[in-house]
Design an enzyme around this catalytic site. Structure first.
Site, PDB file in Angstrom:
ATOM      1  N   ASP A  99      22.857  58.731  54.886  1.00 37.93           N
ATOM      2  CA  ASP A  99      23.801  57.853  54.367  1.00 37.93           C
ATOM      3  C   ASP A  99      24.549  56.950  55.796  1.00 37.93           C
ATOM      4  O   ASP A  99      24.137  57.405  56.828  1.00 37.93           O
ATOM      5  CB  ASP A  99      25.144  58.644  53.898  1.00 37.93           C
ATOM      6  CG  ASP A  99      26.430  57.819  53.478  1.00 37.93           C
ATOM      7  OD1 ASP A  99      26.036  56.531  52.651  1.00 37.93           O
ATOM      8  OD2 ASP A  99      27.301  58.217  52.959  1.00 37.93           O
TER       9      ASP A  99
ATOM     10  N   GLU B  60      23.780  51.744  58.121  1.00 39.10           N
ATOM     11  CA  GLU B  60      23.671  50.378  58.403  1.00 39.10           C
ATOM     12  C   GLU B  60      23.676  49.958  59.921  1.00 39.10           C
ATOM     13  O   GLU B  60      22.880  49.161  60.161  1.00 39.10           O
ATOM     14  CB  GLU B  60      24.922  49.784  57.729  1.00 39.10           C
ATOM     15  CG  GLU B  60      24.723  49.901  56.104  1.00 39.10           C
ATOM     16  CD  GLU B  60      25.052  51.330  55.671  1.00 39.10           C
ATOM     17  OE1 GLU B  60      25.708  52.032  56.461  1.00 39.10           O
ATOM     18  OE2 GLU B  60      24.651  51.583  54.931  1.00 39.10           O
TER      19      GLU B  60
ATOM     20  N   ASP C  49      28.424  52.284  47.491  1.00 33.93           N
ATOM     21  CA  ASP C  49      29.939  52.654  46.717  1.00 33.93           C
ATOM     22  C   ASP C  49      30.287  51.556  45.837  1.00 33.93           C
ATOM     23  O   ASP C  49      31.302  50.778  45.979  1.00 33.93           O
ATOM     24  CB  ASP C  49      30.787  52.797  47.925  1.00 33.93           C
ATOM     25  CG  ASP C  49      30.405  54.027  49.018  1.00 33.93           C
ATOM     26  OD1 ASP C  49      29.541  54.490  48.342  1.00 33.93           O
ATOM     27  OD2 ASP C  49      31.260  54.082  49.867  1.00 33.93           O
TER      28      ASP C  49
HETATM   29  C1  GLC Z   1      29.767  57.006  51.785  1.00 35.71           C
HETATM   30  C2  GLC Z   1      28.754  57.192  50.837  1.00 35.71           C
HETATM   31  C3  GLC Z   1      29.360  57.921  49.427  1.00 35.71           C
HETATM   32  C4  GLC Z   1      29.739  59.346  50.222  1.00 35.71           C
HETATM   33  C5  GLC Z   1      30.699  59.059  51.302  1.00 35.71           C
HETATM   34  C6  GLC Z   1      31.046  60.414  52.021  1.00 35.71           C
HETATM   35  O1  GLC Z   1      30.671  56.166  51.420  1.00 35.71           O
HETATM   36  O2  GLC Z   1      28.268  55.861  50.277  1.00 35.71           O
HETATM   37  O3  GLC Z   1      28.139  58.191  48.643  1.00 35.71           O
HETATM   38  O4  GLC Z   1      30.304  60.194  49.079  1.00 35.71           O
HETATM   39  O5  GLC Z   1      30.357  58.133  52.201  1.00 35.71           O
HETATM   40  O6  GLC Z   1      29.908  60.928  52.443  1.00 35.71           O
END
Ligand code: GLC
Length: 744
Positions: free
Chosen positions: A374, A377, A455
């Site tokens: 995650d 980017e 998100d």
């Molecule tokens: C980011 C991710 C999301 C995750 C959050 C906390 O916003 O896109 O899916 O739950 O981080 O880790």
């Protein structure tokens, strides 16, 4: 590779296959060294292809056995022609290759439509009339139609008009843009802030063949473990061992199928990656082993930000080995993410990827089966997370990465992190297929990971957007994709959740996920009626696993998308070109989801040929528009005439029971399907341990061809259910791999 020079602008044309052509330009005749990122196959690695060059006073023409490439001598403009002499991908202007601009302008042909462009917001399928920027961004703002940059950057466009489909991949990782008829409706223009003009043209003429070309160059999804095709349950965050155990118990008690539980950032110790929280997750090994006994796999999140903590082993090791990205002044780059002050590994370097991949041992040793990558980017916050949520930026563009800067490496940060993760898992779990999920990525990311759309919100608009988004990702090469079911931000209503689960249960990647500030969104949180809908649709997914798994096999071989827009199968039917709200799942199943509140009917377009209503078996002749009735319990589904759809028993998790009995739903008409089976999780299939069974439906006869390959499915019955045939009754036969023929 023929190279031509026009006014000091050198053009190299590589015929990689008769349908895959590379064009590169260089000022002063010097071609820069290509970086082996998205494209992992060098020109020289393609088998030699027959082509010939014809020169006239006006043109240089390179002919392959499928197409011709024409280069005009006076202007150096290029166009392509197919065997019918139809022009495509024609330069509208001379390419501009200066130290400041690098751009190519192509003319838009009459009736030409554009798709692909990776991950985008907006509920249209066709993408003309906009500018698309390729710059991987943590899109923390709501994904409204005006949002241009998303987490994933894939500079690919896919062009379709009757009898002619092709795609272009712009092989440049700098920030780039496609202006698709926005500035000039007759022009599609691609440009970049750095690097060179280097692009590949993939000729079809069918959309399927275009994807085959993309697969040859940029790779395919390796066959996932079967459990990864099951339902995934996630939330930010399940905070303790007990909470996860309770979650798992609920699924089994309520008999709602589920295979995977995702552990979001709260499992870590102070958001330190590769650690476990000492009190809330005291004994992860035992927890995961217990889950496993109940048929659940664990997937843990990993973020690229490494806490800058002198006592933390990942920080210590990375510093000592000089693995973190440095600023232009030579000092390690620091930025804020979940653990506040953090540093970032340079995933462009081989040794750093190996190191990072091996760090995953701290998770796999505890029994973790997959990694969710995650924030890659990468997202860098404007202030410490502990002080609240700030704005999101990224690493300094002039920070050093390998022999280049972040400006060139930014778009492949997530891609390379996913690569580190995937390759690491392959080593750590040598005979287990790895599952990885990534938020950011670039063209070719499918070699290493599945993806999800980040998100989103619990909005009807985002349920709708997910349809063209997943289709366009598939056309861009990334099939194993889905959106957070129910919506991540804000609270889903029961009705929205039910509708989202209906379509989500058929996403290639099916995961429910929600934000820590939103309500809990597990299938039983919305009352009994919605719970039943979730159970029914997830069970449908699980019964269809033999069908879906075979589609994933096909995709791993040829890059064929799992979810396809209607035009994929009807490229000459212009009524399909803008149809964003119905999808083909494989060749045979058409899903027409409900994506509006208070809605119990919708219009569905059924193209030429015959169709069957999946629920009632009603036969409908296309091409036609129908009004489908859809009370809350029903998502309209249709089956193409001639389909053979394999399915299995009801399951609580993918590998709960062997595929026995095997059911074949056979629909009147002509068609075929190849059923793929194997052990579901090892690499045995690469050693021949698979079973392929061709199922041929023709002239009211089903031929089950002799099974191929060394995998032996269990001894079982095959239940054959005819639809729309003269013979109505179900037929049962014993399956021992020998050919069988049934007459209806
Ligand atoms: C980011 C991710 C999301 C995750 C959050 C906390 O916003 O896109 O899916 O739950 O981080 O880790």
């Amino acid at each position: 590779m023929p190279t031509f020079t026009f006014d000091r602008l050198a053009l190299a044309v590589s015929v990689l296959t008769p349908k895959l052509i590379r064009l590169r330009y260089a000022r002063n005749g010097k071609f820069a060294k290509r970086r082996a990122w998205a494209v992992t196959k060098d020109d020289s690695e393609f088998a030699p292809t027959q082509s010939d060059v014809n020169e006239t006073s006006q043109e240089i023409i390179i002919n392959t056995n499928a197409i011709s490439i024409h280069i005009q001598r006076d202007t150096s403009k290029i166009h392509f022609t197919d065997s019918q002499n139809k022009i495509f991908c024609a330069d509208d202007a001379r390419p501009s290759v200066t130290s400041v601009t690098k751009s190519v302008a192509k003319s838009v042909a009459t009736g030409e439509h554009f798709y692909g462009f990776g991950e985008r917001t907006y509920s249209s399928l066709e993408r003309s009339g906009c500018i698309y920027t390729h710059w991987a961004t943590d899109t923390a703002v709501p994904h409204t139609p005006d949002v241009d940059r998303m987490y994933v950057a894939i500079p690919i466009y896919f062009s379709v008009r009757p009898n002619l489909a092709y795609a272009v991949y712009f092989n440049n990782t700098y920030r780039s843009q496609f202006d698709v008829g926005y500035t000039d409706p007759n022009q599609i223009r691609f440009s970049a802030h750095g690097g060179e003009i280097d692009y590949y043209v993939f000729y079809g003429p069918t959309p399927r063949e275009v994807n085959e070309g993309i697969a040859q160059l940029l790779g395919t999804h390796p066959l996932p473990p079967r459990w990864a095709l099951g339902y995934h349950q996630s939330r930010w965050g399940y905070k303790s061992d007990q909470e996860i155990r309770q979650l798992a118990k609920e699924f089994r008690k309520r008999e709602i199928p589920c295979d995977v539980i995702h552990f979001d950032i709260d499992y870590m110790d102070g958001y330190r990656v590769f650690t476990w929280h000492p009190t809330r997750f005291k004994n992860p090994k035992k927890l995961i082993a217990d889950l496993r006994r109940d048929g659940f796999r664990a997937v843990t999140i990993i973020d690229p930000g490494v806490k800058a903590d002198k006592k933390y082993f990942v920080y210590q090791e990375g510093l000592k080995k000089n693995y973190f990205i440095k600023k232009r002044n030579g000092k390690v780059f620091h930025g804020y993410v979940w653990p506040d002050d953090s540093v970032f590994a340079d995933f462009t370097r081989d040794e750093v990827r190996v190191w990072w991949g091996e760090l995953q041992k701290h998770l796999t040793d505890k029994g973790v089966s997959g990694i969710w990558n995650d924030m890659n980017e990468p997202a860098v916050f404007s202030k410490p997370f502990s002080a609240g949520v700030g704005n999101t930026g990224t690493i300094d563009l002039d920070a050093k990465q390998s022999e280049t800067t972040h400006a060139e490496a930014h778009n492949v940060f997530g891609y390379n992190m996913a690569r580190a993760s995937y390759e690491g898992l392959r080593k750590l779990l040598p005979d287990e297929r790895a599952f990885t999920l990534t938020r950011s990525g670039f063209a070719g990311m499918q070699k290493f990971s599945a993806g999800w759309s980040g998100d989103n919100h619990a909005w009807w608009e985002h349920l709708e957007t997910s349809l063209p988004q997943a289709c366009n990702m598939g056309l861009s090469g990334v099939s194993f994709f889905g959106a957070d079911i129910g919506g991540f931000n804000e609270d889903a209503s029961p009705e929205l959740f039910a509708r989202w689960m209906q379509v989500g249960s058929l996403y290639p990647f099916a995961r429910g996920h929600s934000h820590t500030d939103s309500i809990y969104q597990e299938p039983w949180r919305f009352g009994e009626r919605v719970e039943k809908i979730c159970r029914d649709y997830l069970r449908l997914r699980y019964r269809l696993l033999p069908y879906l798994y075979s589609l994933f096999y096909e995709s791993s071989q040829h890059g064929t998308p799992i979810w396809r827009p209607m035009f994929y199968h009807y490229p000459n039917d212009e009524r399909t070109y803008h149809l964003h709200d119905q999808v083909m799942i494989g060749d045979s199943i058409l899903a027409a989801p409900i994506y509006k509140a208070n809605c119990d009917r919708r219009v569905v377009y059924l193209p030429q040929g015959e169709w069957f209503d999946y629920w009632t078996d009603e036969k409908i002749a296309g091409a036609t528009h129908i009004t489908a009735r859809a009370p809350l319990e029903v998502m309209p589904l249709y089956v193409r005439a001639g389909a053979v759809i394999p399915s299995g028993p009801d399951l609580n998790y993918a590998d709960e029971k062997p595929l026995s009995p095997l059911t074949l739903d056979v629909y009147a008409g002509e068609g075929e399907f190849t059923l793929y089976e194997d052990d579901g999780h090892t690499f045995g299939y690469e050693r021949g341990e698979y079973a392929l069974t061709r199922l041929e439906n023709k002239d009211s006869r089903l031929k089950i061809h002799k099974r191929e390959g060394n995998h032996a499915p269990p001894s079982r019955k095959i239940i054959i259910r005819p639809h729309g045939m003269e013979r109505k009754e179900t037929v049962e036969v014993e399956d021992d791999g020998a050919p069988i023929e049934i007459h209806f």
